[in-house]
Motif scaffolding. Structure first.
Motif, PDB file in Angstrom:
ATOM      1  N   ASP A 179       0.861  -1.191   0.000  1.00  0.00           N
ATOM      2  CA  ASP A 179       0.000   0.000   0.000  1.00  0.00           C
ATOM      3  C   ASP A 179       0.895   1.238   0.000  1.00  0.00           C
ATOM      4  O   ASP A 179       1.521   1.569   0.998  1.00  0.00           O
ATOM      5  CB  ASP A 179      -0.907  -0.056   1.253  1.00  0.00           C
ATOM      6  N   THR A 214      -3.255   5.651  -4.598  1.00  0.00           N
ATOM      7  CA  THR A 214      -4.512   6.414  -4.513  1.00  0.00           C
ATOM      8  C   THR A 214      -4.295   7.874  -4.899  1.00  0.00           C
ATOM      9  O   THR A 214      -3.177   8.391  -4.761  1.00  0.00           O
ATOM     10  CB  THR A 214      -5.082   6.347  -3.083  1.00  0.00           C
ATOM     11  N   LYS A 253      -4.690  11.395  -1.511  1.00  0.00           N
ATOM     12  CA  LYS A 253      -3.756  12.277  -0.802  1.00  0.00           C
ATOM     13  C   LYS A 253      -3.132  13.293  -1.750  1.00  0.00           C
ATOM     14  O   LYS A 253      -2.732  14.362  -1.336  1.00  0.00           O
ATOM     15  CB  LYS A 253      -2.615  11.471  -0.157  1.00  0.00           C
TER      16      LYS A 253
END
Ligand SMILES: Cc1ncc(COP(=O)(O)O)c(C=O)c1O
Length: 496
Positions: free
Chosen positions: A306, A336, A339
């Motif tokens: 991750d 992702t 952020k």
């Protein structure tokens, strides 16, 4: 069949001279209303436009206009040569369900059994980022007010102006190919990930990536290593898949592989945040990365990497992703845009081994089809036009300044109360509390002062909890950070 007289219509239709609506619109509304309330019955024939115009004292065109609209919407029906009738099945009848049941308030409150796993999920979900009001020192949020709003709006508008019919249907479950290509190029250059565009699967944020991976790779009872302390979001998805969770301690070098092997040598999957361990902020050393890869190869265990906030590293060069180091394709890589851009975009991605592309695409179809295509197209252009790179560079400078403000102010106000750990990456720092002080009580006192701190103990599953607070700095201006630190100091003095 009944026939309504012109004088009845005239009695139902009283024009309002003061209304801003033109006469044909007023006539349309009055007739529609009379039909819906039953004052003009289904099947009734309405007078000819000529008779109605005469009776109402308006132009025939006004009447024709209103009648055409009512025919178009299905309230009236024109029959060649015989006139115009009120439809027997009104359009609104097919839109509303008759209420046969008691009102919600009168219903008996019952709850049939839930699955055992749902209980754990409710508790864990309270630890995940939520919609609460942003205030210092919320850790998971970027500076959304520094987002290039106008530029994004232009790109959205550009997409719609193209009349993008190809983006309004169902897209590829693995995502919009130009976006997958843009991400593959970015990851190759910026994160040393080894992948082709086909291996990139677009998902609704990293959380969905964790969920799909847990469902596809884990059978009930499978042992899975998770970081201790670690991210509750992955604990939740693994629990939902029925995994047997094995918390493996994290030290300053990252996940302790020896410890993991001692606890369960045959784990099916390992979840890690090697670039910036969540929540402790450590970077996994190269020695540990190699040790993890070697062990996983021997044990035939998947690694779930991750890489949620690796764009933010302030003084040293970014650390290449673990995925790029692996000799075999055993790493599932997750990233992702929450952020880097903003969390409500709900766009993230997986890079999966070539052999898993089809099964992940199929799972993506089952889990909500695909992410919205227009947003994917806008994001693809944002990246390929270079705006993404520029945005990251701007944010890195901004966050570096904000981090410096927080560290300076903490030195002035918190020395002796909280040991702030200077970390080189991410959107938050860790503050260690003196031994014996319960971080949850401190967080409560801090909340009463008006600051939001996440107690570290909440991220542990077993014993050996360390007491500390996560202090996010990215989303807050220098004055907000300074005043936040003073509020936190008051809370800490109250606890001592
Ligand atoms: C470690 C970690 N992984 C995953 C996520 C989920 O991110 P997303 O908003 O993309 O679902 C977060 C969110 O804060 C996170 O901290």
């Amino acid at each position: 069949m009944s026939r309504i007289s012109s004088s009845l219509v005239s009695a139902l239709v009283a024009f309002d001279a003061a209304s801003p609506d033109p006469l044909h619109r007023q006539l349309y509304s009055k007739l529609r209303n009379a039909i819906l309330t039953g004052r003009i019955s289904p099947g009734a024939q309405i007078p000819s436009s000529r008779d109605l115009a005469r009776e109402l004292g308006v132009a025939r065109n006004t009447v024709l206009n209103a009648i055409e609209q009512l025919i178009a919407e299905g309230y009236l029906q024109g029959e060649q040569g015989s006139g115009t009738y009120v439809n027997r099945t009104l359009p609104d009848d097919t839109l509303h369900v008759p209420h046969l049941q008691a009102s919600p308030a009168q219903r008996t409150r019952t709850c049939y059994p839930l699955s055992l796993r749902s209980k754990g999920l409710t508790t864990l979900s309270t630890l995940l980022p939520s919609a609460k009001q942003t205030k210092p020192f919320q850790p998971a949020v970027p500076a959304v007010d520094a987002f290039p709003f106008d530029l994004w709006a232009k790109l959205v508008q550009k997409q719609w102006r193209r009349h993008p019919r190809n983006l309004l249907g169902f897209g590829e479950p693995a995502g919009y190919l130009p976006l997958r290509s843009a991400i593959a190029t970015y990851l190759t250059v910026a994160r040393a990930v080894r992948c082709e565009a086909e291996q990139v699967i677009i998902v609704s944020g990293a959380q969905q990536a964790l969920d799909l991976t847990s469902r596809l790779l884990i059978d009930p009872g499978d042992p899975v290593w998770i970081e201790e302390p670690g991210y509750p979001g992955v604990r939740a998805t693994l629990l939902a898949a029925g995994a047997h969770l094995i918390p493996v301690p994290v030290d300053e070098e990252g996940l302790n592989i020896q410890d993991g092997v001692a606890r369960s040598a045959q784990a099916r999957l390992v979840y890690v945040t090697p670039s910036h361990q969540f929540p402790l902020g450590y970077t996994m050393t190269l020695a540990r990365r190699l040790e993890l890869l070697n062990w996983s190869q021997r044990a035939r265990a998947w690694i779930l990497e991750d890489d949620y906030d690796s764009e933010y590293r302030y003084t040293s060069r970014p650390i290449p992703a673990l995925q790029g180091l692996a000799a075999q394709e055993q790493v599932i890589y997750v990233g992702t845009f929450s952020k880097v851009l903003f969390p409500s975009l709900r766009l993230g991605y997986l890079v999966v081994p070539s052999a898993l592309v089809d099964v992940f695409s199929a799972a993506r179809t089952v889990a909500a089809g695909q992410s919205p295509l227009i947003e994917q197209a806008v994001l693809a252009e944002f990246i390929t036009e270079g705006h993404f790179g520029r945005h990251i560079r701007r944010m890195r400078t901004l966050y570096q300044e904000r981090r410096a403000v927080l560290l300076d102010e903490a030195k002035r106000e918190l020395t002796g109360l909280l040991g702030v750990q200077v970390s080189d990456a991410g959107l938050y720092v860790i503050g260690w509390l003196p031994q014996g002080i319960d971080d949850r009580s401190v967080a409560q006192l801090a909340a009463a002062e008006g600051v939001d701190t996440a107690p570290l103990s909440g991220f542990y599953r077993g014993s050996g909890k360390r007491s500390g607070l996560m202090l996010g700095f990215a989303a807050f201006s220098a004055p907000e950070l300074r005043s936040g630190v003073r509020k936190l100091a008051r809370a800490l003095r109250a606890v001592k």
